[in-house]
Design a protein around this motif. Structure first.
Motif, PDB file in Angstrom:
ATOM      1  N   LEU A  12       0.818  -1.209   0.000  1.00 30.03           N
ATOM      2  CA  LEU A  12       0.000   0.000   0.000  1.00 30.03           C
ATOM      3  C   LEU A  12       0.855   1.263   0.000  1.00 30.03           C
ATOM      4  N   LEU A  13       1.928   1.255   0.775  1.00 30.30           N
ATOM      5  CA  LEU A  13       2.803   2.421   0.885  1.00 30.30           C
ATOM      6  C   LEU A  13       4.061   2.289   0.042  1.00 30.30           C
ATOM      7  N   HIS A  14       4.001   1.539  -1.019  1.00 34.37           N
ATOM      8  CA  HIS A  14       5.172   1.337  -1.876  1.00 34.37           C
ATOM      9  C   HIS A  14       5.528   2.649  -2.581  1.00 34.37           C
ATOM     10  N   ASN A  15       6.789   3.055  -2.445  1.00 26.98           N
ATOM     11  CA  ASN A  15       7.292   4.295  -3.039  1.00 26.98           C
ATOM     12  C   ASN A  15       6.497   5.521  -2.581  1.00 26.98           C
ATOM     13  N   LYS A  16       6.115   5.537  -1.320  1.00 23.91           N
ATOM     14  CA  LYS A  16       5.367   6.657  -0.752  1.00 23.91           C
ATOM     15  C   LYS A  16       6.212   7.352   0.324  1.00 23.91           C
ATOM     16  N   PHE A  17       6.022   8.654   0.409  1.00 28.81           N
ATOM     17  CA  PHE A  17       6.670   9.478   1.425  1.00 28.81           C
ATOM     18  C   PHE A  17       5.595   9.934   2.396  1.00 28.81           C
ATOM     19  N   VAL A  18       5.650   9.427   3.627  1.00 26.76           N
ATOM     20  CA  VAL A  18       4.641   9.692   4.653  1.00 26.76           C
ATOM     21  C   VAL A  18       5.248  10.617   5.694  1.00 26.76           C
ATOM     22  N   VAL A  19       4.504  11.644   6.092  1.00 29.58           N
ATOM     23  CA  VAL A  19       4.933  12.615   7.092  1.00 29.58           C
ATOM     24  C   VAL A  19       3.897  12.643   8.207  1.00 29.58           C
ATOM     25  N   VAL A  20       4.358  12.542   9.453  1.00 24.07           N
ATOM     26  CA  VAL A  20       3.494  12.582  10.636  1.00 24.07           C
ATOM     27  C   VAL A  20       3.931  13.760  11.494  1.00 24.07           C
ATOM     28  N   LEU A  21       2.987  14.614  11.851  1.00 20.82           N
ATOM     29  CA  LEU A  21       3.241  15.766  12.714  1.00 20.82           C
ATOM     30  C   LEU A  21       2.294  15.708  13.895  1.00 20.82           C
ATOM     31  N   GLY A  22       2.851  15.932  15.115  1.00 20.72           N
ATOM     32  CA  GLY A  22       1.997  15.933  16.281  1.00 20.72           C
ATOM     33  C   GLY A  22       2.781  15.753  17.561  1.00 20.72           C
ATOM     34  N   ASP A  23       2.042  15.400  18.602  1.00 27.45           N
ATOM     35  CA  ASP A  23       2.619  15.258  19.935  1.00 27.45           C
ATOM     36  C   ASP A  23       3.042  13.813  20.163  1.00 27.45           C
ATOM     37  N   SER A  24       3.108  13.409  21.447  1.00 26.05           N
ATOM     38  CA  SER A  24       3.569  12.063  21.775  1.00 26.05           C
ATOM     39  C   SER A  24       2.605  10.983  21.304  1.00 26.05           C
ATOM     40  N   VAL A  25       1.313  11.277  21.234  1.00 30.88           N
ATOM     41  CA  VAL A  25       0.364  10.286  20.720  1.00 30.88           C
ATOM     42  C   VAL A  25       0.611  10.041  19.240  1.00 30.88           C
ATOM     43  N   GLN A  26       0.865  11.100  18.478  1.00 31.84           N
ATOM     44  CA  GLN A  26       1.174  10.929  17.065  1.00 31.84           C
ATOM     45  C   GLN A  26       2.550  10.298  16.861  1.00 31.84           C
ATOM     46  N   ARG A  27       3.451  10.460  17.814  1.00 35.33           N
ATOM     47  CA  ARG A  27       4.727   9.763  17.736  1.00 35.33           C
ATOM     48  C   ARG A  27       4.525   8.262  17.838  1.00 35.33           C
ATOM     49  N   ALA A  28       3.602   7.837  18.682  1.00 33.14           N
ATOM     50  CA  ALA A  28       3.275   6.412  18.746  1.00 33.14           C
ATOM     51  C   ALA A  28       2.614   5.935  17.456  1.00 33.14           C
ATOM     52  N   VAL A  29       1.850   6.803  16.796  1.00 31.48           N
ATOM     53  CA  VAL A  29       1.293   6.459  15.478  1.00 31.48           C
ATOM     54  C   VAL A  29       2.420   6.220  14.482  1.00 31.48           C
ATOM     55  N   TYR A  30       3.430   7.083  14.511  1.00 31.83           N
ATOM     56  CA  TYR A  30       4.595   6.914  13.637  1.00 31.83           C
ATOM     57  C   TYR A  30       5.327   5.605  13.949  1.00 31.83           C
TER      58      TYR A  30
END
Length: 430
Positions: A12-30
């Motif tokens: 699904l994420l083949h050759n994709k650039f994913v960016v996550v921004l947020g606090d510690s909860v979003q860090r766990a998402v990353y």
């Protein structure tokens, strides 16, 4: 909800650039997304609580964290990146939804070598608790500025998903809270509902996607919420990843496999079992043959009454109706000419008889005054009706019923972005 394997997430994420921004909860998402890109297992408690470590599952600490200093101030920075042969995921720790640092991050994404394909962002708890009495008004103003800038910076092909803030407990003990938190007009858990409403409204106004995590986890706080009342355990974050990936697949026009989670043995550590082998309820013990045990039989609250107390029917059932065949015609049947053909034609595929006796072919008749009488033929076993009325059509099948679900498989093209393209002035010849 789709339960995915690591190989399916890689596709699904083949050759994709994913960016996550947020606090510690979003860090766990990353972190859970990086782990799911490599193997089928859950995060450990130590990995969830770690902050600013130099490496996590083959990723790299780019800036901040242990490279600078670890603290709980509003100027804390942490940038992480996981890069493989065909995947790249980056995380930015932010303490405010829009600030000078967020503007620097957007400028970096805009001028970078690779344009982001997926941006996941949320910021709420720090905004409402660390910026004084006017934090609510500044949060609403910063939301409008953020989405306006995102529409100008991100390309049209980029999918932005705004995650609403997840529920919190009645008592909150987090590092984001100051020593003397400001007096909120209502409890923080109710304050988040209002903040999520305004943030999702602003995101929809600018044409961005919204994933309402507060709605999906509103009834799971008692089981998956940590003791601090803010962070969540590994099971909740894996379910969050599945919801997020299902939303992304629907937006990109990718059909995910429909797989129900198998049951895991009781007492097995969650980190050793495959990531999709868990469900919302308590796990059940597996049988020796590998199949799940039958569900327990439920008895009714009131048992069946005794035989002598059972009610008898008020009316006896009517006797079955016996249809006697009509009397034979007083004259032989002759086929009518083409000039007297009926307007109604019957087709053989419009009827479906449940009797084992084959039905004779349909024949049309016309009565005239100049018929000659002759010897009567023997009556057939099953006489054909001599009516000119159309018989009812019996349909042999019914349309397929598709049960409604929040994420249905998408079988068409990827949906286009709802954002308007930025207006750029055209250069005119001098």
């Amino acid at each position: 909800m789709a339960y995915l394997l690591a190989s399916e997430v890689q596709q699904l994420l083949h050759n994709k650039f994913v960016v996550v921004l947020g606090d510690s909860v979003q860090r766990a998402v990353y972190k859970d997304l990086v782990l799911l890109l490599q193997k089928d297992c859950l995060l450990t408690t130590k990995q969830l609580r770690a902050k600013g470590e130099l490496t996590f599952e083959q990723d790299t600490l780019v800036a901040g964290g242990q490279l600078d200093s670890l603290h709980n101030g509003v100027h804390y920075r942490e940038v992480r990146q996981f890069c493989s042969e065909h995947h790249m995921v980056r995380f930015y720790f932010i303490t405010r939804v829009y600030s000078e640092y967020v503007e620097d991050v957007l400028a970096e994404l805009q001028s970078g070598e690779h344009a982001p394909d997926l941006v996941i962002i949320n910021s709420c708890l720090w905004d409402l608790s660390r910026y004084g009495q006017s934090s609510w008004k500044s949060y609403l103003r910063n939301l409008e500025n953020l989405f306006e800038r995102l529409g100008q910076v991100l390309p049209e092909s980029c999918l932005l998903v705004w995650n609403t803030a997840m529920p919190v407990g009645d008592k909150v003990y987090g590092g984001f809270l100051p020593p003397h938190p400001p007096p909120w007009p209502i409890p923080l858990r109710d304050f988040l509902v209002q903040a999520n409403f305004y943030s999702s409204t602003e995101a929809n106004k600018h044409g961005f996607d919204v994933l309402d995590l507060h709605f999906h986890f509103r009834h799971r706080a008692w089981k998956h919420l940590q003791s601090d009342g803010v962070h969540w355990n590994e099971h909740a974050h894996r379910q969050l990843s599945f919801l997020l990936l299902a939303h992304v697949a629907e937006a990109w026009g990718v059909e995910l496999p429909c797989r129900s989670p198998p049951r895991t043995p009781r007492g097995s550590p969650p980190g050793d079992a495959p990531a999709w082998q868990w469900e919302q309820g308590q796990p059940h013990a597996a049988s020796p043959l590998g199949s799940s045990p039958p569900p327990p039989k439920r008895r009714s609250l009131l048992g069946s009454p005794p035989a002598h107390l059972r009610l008898r029917p008020l009316l006896s059932p009517p006797p079955p109706l016996l249809l006697s065949p009509p009397p034979p015609p007083p004259f032989p049947c002759y086929l009518q000419d083409n000039d007297f053909a009926s307007d109604h034609f019957f087709q053989s595929d419009q009827f479906y008889f449940h009797s084992d006796v084959p039905s004779p072919p349909q024949t049309e008749f016309a009565s005239e005054a100049d018929f000659t009488y002759g010897p009567q033929p023997p009556p057939p076993g099953f006489p054909s009706p001599c009516y000119k009325q159309r018989a009812p059509v019996v349909y042999r099948g019914f349309p397929r019923y598709c049960a409604p679900a929040p994420y249905m498989p998408w079988r068409g093209r990827p949906r286009r972005s709802k954002r308007w393209a930025p207006i750029r002035p055209e250069s005119r010849p001098q």
